[in-house]
Scaffold this motif. Structure first.
Motif, PDB file in Angstrom:
ATOM      1  N   GLY A   2       0.854  -1.197   0.000  1.00 50.95           N
ATOM      2  CA  GLY A   2       0.000   0.000   0.000  1.00 50.95           C
ATOM      3  C   GLY A   2       0.877   1.230   0.000  1.00 50.95           C
ATOM      4  N   GLY A   3       2.174   1.015  -0.243  1.00 54.25           N
ATOM      5  CA  GLY A   3       3.136   2.108  -0.112  1.00 54.25           C
ATOM      6  C   GLY A   3       3.207   3.012  -1.327  1.00 54.25           C
ATOM      7  N   ILE A   4       4.191   3.875  -1.312  1.00 54.26           N
ATOM      8  CA  ILE A   4       4.337   4.863  -2.381  1.00 54.26           C
ATOM      9  C   ILE A   4       5.057   4.260  -3.586  1.00 54.26           C
ATOM     10  CG2 ILE A   4       5.439   7.074  -2.977  1.00 54.26           C
ATOM     11  CD1 ILE A   4       5.165   7.805   0.040  1.00 54.26           C
ATOM     12  N   ASP A   5       5.981   3.338  -3.322  1.00 53.65           N
ATOM     13  CA  ASP A   5       6.903   2.917  -4.375  1.00 53.65           C
ATOM     14  C   ASP A   5       6.329   1.919  -5.380  1.00 53.65           C
ATOM     15  OD1 ASP A   5       8.560   4.479  -2.880  1.00 53.65           O
ATOM     16  OD2 ASP A   5       9.622   2.823  -1.937  1.00 53.65           O
ATOM     17  N   ASP A  18      -7.658   0.473  -4.692  1.00 56.03           N
ATOM     18  CA  ASP A  18      -7.776   1.837  -5.220  1.00 56.03           C
ATOM     19  C   ASP A  18      -6.514   2.220  -5.999  1.00 56.03           C
ATOM     20  OD1 ASP A  18     -10.258   2.065  -4.107  1.00 56.03           O
ATOM     21  OD2 ASP A  18      -9.631   3.288  -2.397  1.00 56.03           O
ATOM     22  N   LEU A  19      -5.364   1.807  -5.481  1.00 61.02           N
ATOM     23  CA  LEU A  19      -4.112   2.091  -6.191  1.00 61.02           C
ATOM     24  C   LEU A  19      -4.111   1.387  -7.545  1.00 61.02           C
ATOM     25  CD1 LEU A  19      -1.598   1.771  -3.212  1.00 61.02           C
ATOM     26  CD2 LEU A  19      -2.069   3.851  -4.535  1.00 61.02           C
ATOM     27  N   THR A  20      -4.593   0.152  -7.547  1.00 57.03           N
ATOM     28  CA  THR A  20      -4.658  -0.602  -8.803  1.00 57.03           C
ATOM     29  C   THR A  20      -5.586   0.102  -9.795  1.00 57.03           C
ATOM     30  OG1 THR A  20      -4.327  -2.651  -7.569  1.00 57.03           O
ATOM     31  CG2 THR A  20      -5.200  -2.857  -9.813  1.00 57.03           C
ATOM     32  N   ARG A  21      -6.715   0.602  -9.284  1.00 64.64           N
ATOM     33  CA  ARG A  21      -7.652   1.295 -10.164  1.00 64.64           C
ATOM     34  C   ARG A  21      -6.994   2.509 -10.809  1.00 64.64           C
ATOM     35  NH1 ARG A  21     -11.758   0.990  -7.222  1.00 64.64           N
ATOM     36  NH2 ARG A  21     -12.519  -0.848  -8.288  1.00 64.64           N
ATOM     37  N   LYS A  22      -6.164   3.198 -10.057  1.00 62.32           N
ATOM     38  CA  LYS A  22      -5.440   4.344 -10.618  1.00 62.32           C
ATOM     39  C   LYS A  22      -4.540   3.912 -11.781  1.00 62.32           C
ATOM     40  CE  LYS A  22      -6.717   8.006  -8.354  1.00 62.32           C
ATOM     41  NZ  LYS A  22      -7.498   9.029  -9.052  1.00 62.32           N
ATOM     42  N   LYS A  35       2.122  12.764  -9.764  1.00 62.76           N
ATOM     43  CA  LYS A  35       1.691  12.940 -11.155  1.00 62.76           C
ATOM     44  C   LYS A  35       0.631  11.892 -11.538  1.00 62.76           C
ATOM     45  CE  LYS A  35       4.026  11.954 -14.914  1.00 62.76           C
ATOM     46  NZ  LYS A  35       5.264  11.661 -15.628  1.00 62.76           N
ATOM     47  N   ILE A  36       0.817  10.671 -11.090  1.00 65.15           N
ATOM     48  CA  ILE A  36      -0.139   9.615 -11.471  1.00 65.15           C
ATOM     49  C   ILE A  36      -1.269   9.470 -10.443  1.00 65.15           C
ATOM     50  CG2 ILE A  36       1.615   8.373 -12.809  1.00 65.15           C
ATOM     51  CD1 ILE A  36       1.757   6.301 -10.537  1.00 65.15           C
ATOM     52  N   GLU A  37      -1.305  10.373  -9.474  1.00 70.33           N
ATOM     53  CA  GLU A  37      -2.388  10.445  -8.489  1.00 70.33           C
ATOM     54  C   GLU A  37      -2.495   9.238  -7.576  1.00 70.33           C
ATOM     55  OE1 GLU A  37      -5.829  11.239 -10.863  1.00 70.33           O
ATOM     56  OE2 GLU A  37      -5.295  13.345 -11.141  1.00 70.33           O
ATOM     57  N   THR A  38      -1.365   8.574  -7.313  1.00 65.19           N
ATOM     58  CA  THR A  38      -1.407   7.482  -6.344  1.00 65.19           C
ATOM     59  C   THR A  38      -0.929   7.944  -4.974  1.00 65.19           C
ATOM     60  OG1 THR A  38       0.806   6.774  -7.045  1.00 65.19           O
ATOM     61  CG2 THR A  38      -1.076   5.647  -8.048  1.00 65.19           C
ATOM     62  N   PHE A  39      -0.215   9.055  -4.950  1.00 61.77           N
ATOM     63  CA  PHE A  39       0.412   9.511  -3.697  1.00 61.77           C
ATOM     64  C   PHE A  39      -0.582   9.657  -2.551  1.00 61.77           C
ATOM     65  CE2 PHE A  39       2.140  12.840  -0.878  1.00 61.77           C
ATOM     66  CZ  PHE A  39       3.299  12.204  -0.474  1.00 61.77           C
ATOM     67  N   ASN A  40      -1.669  10.377  -2.806  1.00 58.08           N
ATOM     68  CA  ASN A  40      -2.636  10.627  -1.737  1.00 58.08           C
ATOM     69  C   ASN A  40      -3.316   9.363  -1.228  1.00 58.08           C
ATOM     70  OD1 ASN A  40      -2.165  13.348  -1.499  1.00 58.08           O
ATOM     71  ND2 ASN A  40      -3.645  13.895  -3.106  1.00 58.08           N
TER      72      ASN A  40
END
Ligand code: ATP
Ligand code: MG
Length: 398
Positions: A180-183, A219-223, A324-329
């Protein structure tokens, strides 16, 4: 009208690439039922059929394999229709001081006007409605491109830069280890960019990890679906393995052993699902899991190539892409993943493979792996409908 990117260099594979790109565009735009997508050797077309342009343009900008696209009006081939269209377009675009020119091309030589006559006729029709507009031949603000072809006439005036890269799926399949991390989402994005069709593998340890942590990974996958379409999400039950390790191995080796299990299980899933590589978000750093010794000990469970797209990036560089890819938040939402919860205070930064294997021998590795594999859950994650896109669709229906 869509222009392809690097595809042009791919020789006889070209049509395979183009068809893949076409399917990816269809997939990403599937939330818009009226849209039709066509693609031939030279260019593709997305027929809006009444769908609002803006959200579709935003979506196209993200899809890998598109070099550029232009909004194009398709019209009947007659002079009054063309005049009306250029007038409407220029009225819409006009502001004080705007300069323009008309640049016509005629591949249908039976058409009543040649390209020079067309430039003149259409140009003066613009002056009829906008007497203060200025024509300029060298670098005008707006160049109205008019093309008279066999089947229809086309008008365009703008080119939008695409994302480049290769169509997702043209490089083959890889399994992305997504925490679920940033990387790891950034690693996934970079693999997608070079055409890898990723399937997401996520390890969850309920009840130690919450439903929120799982949703976060989804949610990250959806992004990530906006770059090439649907992604398979594979959830692996990891509780038993973590409890076993915690019980039977020394604290300092928890992390290494945990990671080796993850790698091994991901590799088995890869094999079953026709993947060629494993992708993860490891980045070389000071954290225990991220020393070269640690990578070696973890990697030793497989011969499969492991791609680490962010391995040499600084954290800030990775964060930049994540934003940029909107996963950060999403990544910074405070749901603990399985590694955080079982993380020892002082993991070994230079685990010795000999010790690792010795501790692992205390566990029923095959049984644990088999049970985890038997419990995997696969769901398909589809491109999201953005708030804006829904609003526009509703506006349009009303
Ligand atoms: P991330 O930001 O992706 O979590 P990280 O910098 O926190 O990475 P680690 O926690 O050491 O690094 O994890 C290294 C990599 O291992 C992750 O990038 C990911 O690819 C994989 N990984 C870790 N935890 C999980 C998990 N629960 N499910 C799937 N993969 C995982
Ligand atoms: Mg992490």
């Amino acid at each position: 009208m869509v222009r392809y990117g690097e595809l042009s260099t791919k020789g006889k594979n070209r049509m395979r690439f183009i068809n893949k790109l076409k399917r990816n565009i269809q997939d990403v735009l599937s939330i818009y039922p009226a849209i039709k997508v066509t693609a031939d050797r030279d260019r593709g077309h997305v027929f809006l059929n009444g769908t609002p342009y803006e959200p579709v343009a935003e979506a196209l900008k993200q899809i890998f394999g598109i070099q550029a696209f232009s909004p194009v009006y398709k019209l009947e081939k007659n002079v009054p229709a063309l005049k009306k269209a250029v007038q409407d377009i220029m009225i819409e675009l006009y502001h004080e001081g705007l300069t323009f020119k008309v640049s016509s091309k005629r591949s249908d030589h039976n058409f009543e006007l040649d390209s020079r006559e067309l430039n003149q006729e259409l140009g003066s029709s613009v002056f009829e409605v906008l007497p203060d507009i200025k024509a300029r031949m060298k670098r005008p603000d707006i160049t109205l491109k008019v093309e008279i072809r066999a089947e229809a006439a086309y008008i365009s005036y703008e080119e939008v830069k695409g994302a480049g890269g290769l169509p997702v799926g043209t490089a083959g399949r890889g399994m992305l280890m997504l925490s679920g991390g940033i990387d790891s989402p950034v690693a996934g994005y970079l693999a997608l960019k070079r055409g890898v069709d990723i399937e997401v593998v996520h390890f969850a340890s309920p009840p130690y990890t919450s439903p929120g942590a799982l949703k976060k990974a989804q949610d990250l996958t959806r992004k990530l679906t906006k770059f090439g379409g649907k992604i398979q999400f594979i959830e692996v039950p990891f509780t038993e393995i973590q409890e076993e390790i915690k019980e039977k191995a020394p604290e300092a080796y928890l992390m290494t052993l945990t990671r080796r299990f993850m790698m091994q299980i991901t590799d088995r899933i890869r094999e079953e699902r026709g993947g060629l590589v494993i992708i993860n978000g490891e980045s070389l750093g000071q954290v225990a899991s991220q020393t070269l010794e640690s990578m070696q000990a973890i990697n030793a469970v497989t011969m499969t190539p492991v791609i680490r797209p962010v391995v040499t990036m600084d954290k800030l560089e990775i964060i930049d892409i994540a934003q940029k890819i909107e996963t950060f938040n999403i990544s910074i939402q405070p749901f603990e993943d399985c590694c955080t919860i079982f993380a020892p205070d002082r993991p070994k930064t230079s685990p010795k493979l000999k010790n690792v294997e010795q501790y692992e021998a205390r566990l029923d590795v095959e049984g644990l792996v088999a049970r985890a594999l038997a419990g995997i859950k696969v769901t398909e994650i589809s491109p999201e409908t953005t708030g804006d896109a829904i609003d526009e669709l509703i506006d349009d229906l009303l």
